[in-house]
Design an enzyme around this catalytic site. Structure first.
Site, PDB file in Angstrom:
ATOM      1  N   ASP A  46      36.456  53.039  36.596  1.00 50.35           N
ATOM      2  CA  ASP A  46      35.409  53.917  36.054  1.00 50.35           C
ATOM      3  C   ASP A  46      35.127  53.652  34.584  1.00 50.35           C
ATOM      4  O   ASP A  46      34.558  54.484  33.893  1.00 50.35           O
ATOM      5  CB  ASP A  46      35.828  55.382  36.242  1.00 50.35           C
ATOM      6  CG  ASP A  46      37.153  55.656  35.535  1.00 50.35           C
ATOM      7  OD1 ASP A  46      37.709  54.735  34.920  1.00 50.35           O
ATOM      8  OD2 ASP A  46      37.632  56.812  35.601  1.00 50.35           O
ATOM      9  N   CYS A  49      39.688  51.786  32.912  1.00 48.98           N
ATOM     10  CA  CYS A  49      40.826  51.140  33.579  1.00 48.98           C
ATOM     11  C   CYS A  49      41.774  50.441  32.606  1.00 48.98           C
ATOM     12  O   CYS A  49      42.981  50.446  32.815  1.00 48.98           O
ATOM     13  CB  CYS A  49      40.356  50.201  34.669  1.00 48.98           C
ATOM     14  SG  CYS A  49      39.001  49.137  34.169  1.00 48.98           S
ATOM     15  N   HIS A 225      36.766  44.741  35.024  1.00 47.38           N
ATOM     16  CA  HIS A 225      37.853  45.578  35.528  1.00 47.38           C
ATOM     17  C   HIS A 225      39.261  45.060  35.199  1.00 47.38           C
ATOM     18  O   HIS A 225      39.503  43.863  35.193  1.00 47.38           O
ATOM     19  CB  HIS A 225      37.725  45.720  37.045  1.00 47.38           C
ATOM     20  CG  HIS A 225      38.705  46.699  37.615  1.00 47.38           C
ATOM     21  ND1 HIS A 225      38.710  48.027  37.255  1.00 47.38           N
ATOM     22  CD2 HIS A 225      39.734  46.534  38.474  1.00 47.38           C
ATOM     23  CE1 HIS A 225      39.708  48.636  37.891  1.00 47.38           C
ATOM     24  NE2 HIS A 225      40.340  47.758  38.623  1.00 47.38           N
TER      25      HIS A 225
END
Lengths: 232, 156
Positions: A46, A49, A225
């Site tokens: 989100d 991370c 990510h």
């Protein structure tokens, strides 16, 4: 997105082989990862991370380890004052700091286990901790403005960079944020990059000159990510 | 007890703390808690800074606090006549990134008011945004948090 746990349980790195089975560009790198790393924890994707993975791993290393926790606590005890000195309002951030220190005490007591940490790491706790990590990152960047200003490309000042790329809860961390937070926390971290570039996965160390008694944390980066990854 | 409104207890501890602190330094920086229209809102009076286009003018900001405040941004609009400003619409909506995408839980009611006052202070002329008529016709009085905002320059 909240369906996924903030920080998931350990899963084998070999799971990545399945995920990338149809993807020849990543094959070699995934094999390199499987050779070197044992398991990983997936972090909720989100935008926060990096912050939650890094903090989680720091706390994980302090589970039941008083010596580490003491060294870390000593380093962090003035952190609230440090953040106030760059302009944060006490009322706005003290709860985040308190939560952070409370968790430190709760996981480092004798008899605490990884399960203790996992249980304490609720969604609410996660928000507080991520927020504190972002405040620390901003404060470090602002305090060391001269060191960072020259690296800005799309922002007119460190102040503006922090307001747009660090403080908001959905903004992702990149090189500057990682450099700043790892310098403040003094816990070494290595980012392992899994992307389409040639060769084996590139690694970038941060704060490896720290004198705190921590072993380097590893984060697996795939564009946009971060997840936690643990060496064999 | 005259007609003074009862100060509600907000379920969010942070809201309570912030409003108490604002009350304790009422009027400082031209920011003053005015009243509490309902159990989730608070109205704050802000005063245009001396030496600016809005010097001496009073405006009313309405803050509505979501249950997840401060992790979710407050809804902030001008009520009862909004200042003529290139980033403030005639329905009271404010084009300021920290109220939407760039909100941070480390911000406060006070910090938001200071940003809005600073936005007023740096205005060169009292005009409405170019798309004021069409924007207001389109969104009316629904929450500004539902609008898609584009932030060119927060400072003006």
């Amino acid at each position: 997105m909240e369906d996924q746990e903030a920080v998931g349980p350990p899963v084998p790195v070999a799971d990545l082989k399945v995920q990338y089975a149809e993807n020849p560009d990543f094959k070699q790198k995934v094999e390199f990862l499987v050779d070197r790393f044992q398991h990983m924890r997936r972090a909720r994707p989100d935008g926060s991370c990096f912050y939650r993975s890094y903090l989680f791993a720091i706390f994980e290393q302090m589970v039941g380890d008083k010596e580490r926790a003491l060294a870390f606590r000593e380093r962090q005890k003035d952190a609230l004052e440090f953040c106030l000195s760059v302009g944060y309002e006490r009322m706005a951030i003290e709860d985040f700091f308190d939560d952070f220190m409370e968790l430190l005490d709760a996981v480092s007591v004798e008899g605490a286990t990884r399960a203790t940490l996992e249980d304490l790491w609720t969604d609410e706790k996660d928000r507080y901790l991520v927020c504190w990590a972002r405040v620390l990152t901003s404060a470090y960047l602002k305090r060391h403005e001269q060191d960072f200003a020259c690296f800005l490309t799309a922002h007119s000042s460190v102040q503006q960079f922090c307001a747009q790329e660090v403080d908001p809860m959905t903004t992702e961390a990149d090189h500057l944020q990682i450099t700043a937070l790892s310098s403040q926390l003094q816990v070494p971290v290595t980012v392992v990059y899994l992307d389409r570039s040639e060769g084996s996965a590139a690694e970038h160390p941060f704060a490896h000159d720290s004198t705190l008694p921590f072993t380097p944390i590893h984060l697996l980066y795939r564009p946009g990510h971060y997840d936690l990854i643990y060496p064999k | 007890m005259s007609g003074e409104r009862m100060r509600p207890i907000f379920p969010q501890k942070r809201v309570q703390k912030e409003l108490e602190s604002l009350n304790a330094r009422a009027g400082e920086d031209g920011i003053c808690v005015h009243d509490y229209p309902d159990a989730e809102s608070c109205r704050i009076q802000v005063l245009g800074a001396p030496g600016t286009l809005y010097a001496g003018e009073n405006f009313m900001l309405r803050f509505r606090f979501p249950a997840r405040y401060p992790f979710e941004s407050p809804e902030v609009v001008f009520e009862g006549g909004s200042p003529m400003h290139p980033h403030i619409y005639s329905n009271g909506h404010i084009c300021l990134s920290i109220l939407y995408d760039a909100w941070s839980p480390a911000l406060t009611v006070h910090a938001v008011c200071m940003s809005i006052l600073s936005m007023l202070s740096s205005a060169q002329e009292k005009v409405r945004p170019k798309d004021d008529a069409s924007y207001v016709a389109r969104v009316g009085h629904r929450s500004p948090k539902l609008s898609k905002w584009h932030f060119d320059d927060d400072r003006v």
